[in-house]
Design a protein around this motif. Structure first.
Motif, short mmCIF file in Angstrom:
data_model
loop_
_atom_site.label_atom_id
_atom_site.label_comp_id
_atom_site.label_asym_id
_atom_site.label_seq_id
_atom_site.Cartn_x
_atom_site.Cartn_y
_atom_site.Cartn_z
N PRO A 45 44.50 40.64 36.04
CA PRO A 45 43.21 39.97 35.91
C PRO A 45 42.65 39.42 37.21
N GLY A 46 43.50 38.89 38.07
CA GLY A 46 43.01 38.31 39.32
C GLY A 46 42.35 39.31 40.25
N GLN A 47 42.71 40.58 40.10
CA GLN A 47 42.13 41.63 40.95
C GLN A 47 41.14 42.52 40.21
N LEU A 48 40.90 42.25 38.91
CA LEU A 48 40.12 43.17 38.09
C LEU A 48 38.71 43.41 38.62
N TYR A 49 37.95 42.34 38.81
CA TYR A 49 36.55 42.52 39.19
C TYR A 49 36.41 43.20 40.55
#
Length: 740
Positions: free
Chosen positions: A298-302
């Protein structure tokens, strides 16, 4: 059970010879259910192949009961009542004499999916025209019977009366148990609004009484004689492979009838539901899996979406707009984010399968009985004519949740237990972890302003697919991908769902939208309103930012950029009904947003009001006021209910909801780990309907989602000075230091 081919051959002979009577028996004798025609559990299969025939859509039996047939599914949106109103209105029949059959491959026409707020526009239009054609046909018969001209006839509650001689004849006596030998031409005259007696009236939904009385209504409630119960063990993570499983040990557990293992698909069938649950828990303890971690996290998703999304293609608007929007003219640019979100159906998905007499029957809450039938056909290698899918309402869902997947489970397991109905009930953890989610999205918008007016606008969207519904290929079902010989998932379509409502309705000199397709780590498909929710959140939040930059009132700013008279009326009606003064009150904030769903369906404007709690550094959404224009209002009460419910659901998405996951799988597997809006936090809602009886009805079910999200964000800004551009709009994202 009649076969489709039998019906297709010699349709006219079949109609003439059979007469019309909805049979009172069922496929399952002794169920104890009502044998009313609208009971969709197990009526006789009597599909009419010719969709142009009037009796493919409406029928009148020898008791004078009007039966309406629709291929659309009742999802709680109230189409059963609205469609009955439309037919009864054209035929001048008392609504109490009307029944409806919904979504059954053995009886109704193939109307694909119940989606896109298109049931009233699509199925409703077909039913309305069929009813008008039937009225014309019946009046011709009545004129002969009463020795009058058609012009001299009137109808009241199914009784035709001649003004010439005062004689009467009932529809039922004209039909005499025969089917209507008429075709739907679309040319029969429809009733004028001035003559409406039912349409436009708030007719109460009878299904609400059944639900409140806890009668058998939902698929989760349905019980059949000799039914057995199944549970499916899902892998811990999408890519996991089952390497060890003690089938014999599970088979010895109390009540277990059969253990089914096929590749990564493992299930248990037991006599009682509790026995199947106990066996499932043991299966989870003993099974060994080989898993691969999920990436990106999630921390790297965007950032990964922007980095690995496609180069981008202009999908709407002026393709030269990006050239006109040079770096020198950009006045404002902002980036908005939406996480993965789930349907979160209150009732986990369920289906019942029965393999008997060389026929496979599936009871399902799918939103597309015909697409599910063709997909199951591919999954179990049976011809279509040997499969019937009967639609039964499910306890909660707008979009593609686990209903189709559990239907596939039921098909596979029913074939393992011939002659017995096999009920497959997903657990809460299954629903949360395995349903297809609404896609995460990143939206970048930039615009130029000159003299207080927007001159250029450009939107870039990064999104996974919003459409992977089953349509004939077994790889669209989880079970199909998990078999020893797996079916390939061919991917969802990057269609208009991703950029739905991304092109502003506002009158700008130039505007365009570029779509960057992205294949993300989680399974995605249609969630109510598809990409419109994220797109309108970004668009209407950005309009608020532009209004602030231009020093304009946000409502006035929008009106200055609109030419559409209906759009303007919806906005001005909201201002009149809900108020919109410029005076700020400490701790309170108001926000506004507007959109026309899909830029061609219902118009909707909303005011959101939030109240701050400085002591706890939280905020509360206290009220949502909406105005909706859906053209002709078939049932105003239904529109209000749909809109109010849509506003509350959108508020929950916007304030609370996001799917959390880690390397080892989805972590949002319960209501504790995926919170939704609780009753005590539900805001007051008020909805006003702009009725336009002279215009065609428009889809209303998905109009509220996007505008509500932006209105809440704009209200938070009004109260706090903080622009929140990433959903969910949690209090920790507010800069409380700005608040005096």
């Amino acid at each position: 059970m009649k076969q489709f081919d039998d019906i297709k051959s010699g349709r006219r002979e079949f109609l003439r010879s059979s007469g019309y009577l909805l049979m009172g028996f069922t496929l399952m004798p002794g169920l104890g259910f009502s044998t009313e025609p609208d009971e969709c559990y197990s009526p006789e299969q009597i599909l009419i192949a010719d969709r142009e025939a009037v009796d493919s859509w409406i029928r009148i039996d020898e008791q004078g009961i009007l039966t309406v047939l629709t291929g659309k599914m009742e999802l709680g949106q109230g189409i059963r009542t609205a469609l009955m109103q439309m037919a009864a209105k054209e035929l001048d029949i008392d609504i109490k004499q009307v029944r409806i059959i919904i979504a059954d491959t053995g009886q109704t026409q193939d109307e694909r999916y119940t989606a896109g707020s298109g049931s009233i526009e699509g199925s409703g239009n077909a039913i309305r025209n069929a009813a008008a054609e039937a009225r014309k046909y019946l009046l011709i018969l009545a004129a002969k019977e009463l020795k009058s001209n058609v012009a001299e006839l009137s109808v009241n509650n199914g009784i035709v009366k001649s003004a010439k001689n005062q004689k009467t004849v009932a529809y039922k006596d004209l039909v005499k148990g025969k089917r209507l030998e008429a075709e739907v031409t679309g040319k029969s005259e429809l009733k004028k609004p001035a003559d409406y007696k039912l349409v436009g009236k708030p007719i109460k939904r009878t299904d609400i009484n059944d639900i409140a009385a806890a009668k058998t209504h939902f698929i989760q409630d349905l019980r059949l004689p000799d039914m057995v119960h199944a549970r499916v063990m899902r892998p811990p993570v999408y890519s996991a492979r089952l390497v060890s499983f003690p089938t014999d040990e599970i088979q010895k557990l109390p009540g277990v009838l059969k253990v089914v293992v096929n590749g990564n698909f493992a299930a248990v069938i037991a006599s009682q539901e509790f026995e199947s649950i106990k066996a499932l828990e043991k299966m989870k303890q003993l099974a060994k899996w080989d898993s691969k971690p999920i990436t990106p996290l999630p921390g790297q998703l965007y950032a990964d979406m922007i980095k690995n999304g496609s180069a981008g293609e202009i999908v709407e608007g002026d393709k030269s707009a990006d050239k006109k929007l040079s770096e020198n003219t950009i006045t404002l640019e902002a980036e908005y984010k939406r996480p993965y979100q789930m349907h979160g159906s209150i009732g986990p998905s369920c289906a019942i399968g029965l393999w008997k007499d060389d026929q496979l029957t599936i009871w399902s809450h799918t939103q597309g009985v015909f697409p599910l039938r063709s997909t199951v056909s591919d999954l179990v290698n049976l011809p279509l004519e040997k499969i019937r899918v009967i639609g039964v309402p499910g306890a909660g869902c707008y979009g593609h949740n686990g209903a189709d997947d559990v239907g596939g489970d039921a098909a596979l397991l029913a074939l393992q237990m011939p002659g017995k109905p096999v009920r497959v009930q997903w657990m809460r953890e299954d629903e949360h972890k395995w349903e297809p989610y609404g896609s995460a999205m990143v939206l970048n918008i930039k615009a130029a302003i000159s003299e207080g007016k927007v001159t250029s606008w450009q939107t870039d969207i990064w999104s996974d697919t919003h459409s992977s519904r089953p349509g004939g290929k077994a790889g669209h079902l989880i079970a199909g991908r998990h078999l020893e010989k797996p079916f390939a998932f061919e991917g969802g379509g990057f269609s208009g769902g991703s950029h739905r409502n991304s092109l502003p309705l506002y009158d700008f000199e130039t505007k365009n939208v570029a779509l960057h397709n992205y294949k993300g780590p989680l399974r995605t498909s249609a969630l109510r309103s598809l990409g419109a929710y994220g797109n309108i959140f970004a668009l209407e939040s950005f309009m608020d930012e532009l209004a602030a930059k231009a020093g304009k009132d946000p409502v006035r700013f929008r009106l200055d950029h609109l030419k559409d008279a209906r759009a303007k009326e919806v906005i001005t009606t909201l201002v009149t009904k809900a108020g919109w003064d410029s005076n700020k009150k400490a701790g309170l904030g108001k926000g506004f947003a507007f959109a026309q769903y899909k830029n061609n369906a219902s118009y909707f404007a909303v005011k959101a009001e939030v109240q701050l709690d400085r002591a706890t550094r939280t905020y509360r959404l206290v009220k949502l006021t909406g105005v909706i224009d859906s053209g002709q209002a078939i049932n105003p009460d239904g529109i209000i209910n749909q809109t109010s419910g849509g506003m509350i659901q959108a508020a929950s998405w916007t304030m609370l909801e996001q799917v959390n996951y880690g390397a080892n799988g989805v972590e949002s597997n319960s209501w504790e780990t995926y919170p939704i809006l609780r009753f005590e936090d539900v805001p007051d809602t008020e909805v006003f309907v702009v009725d336009r009886p002279e215009l065609k009805p428009l889809g209303a079910g998905e109009a509220a989602q996007g505008p509500v999200s932006a209105a809440i964000a704009n209200a938070i800004f009004d109260a706090t000075g903080s622009r929140l551009r990433e959903i969910p709009l949690t209090p920790d994202k507010i800069d409380w230091s700005k608040i005096s």
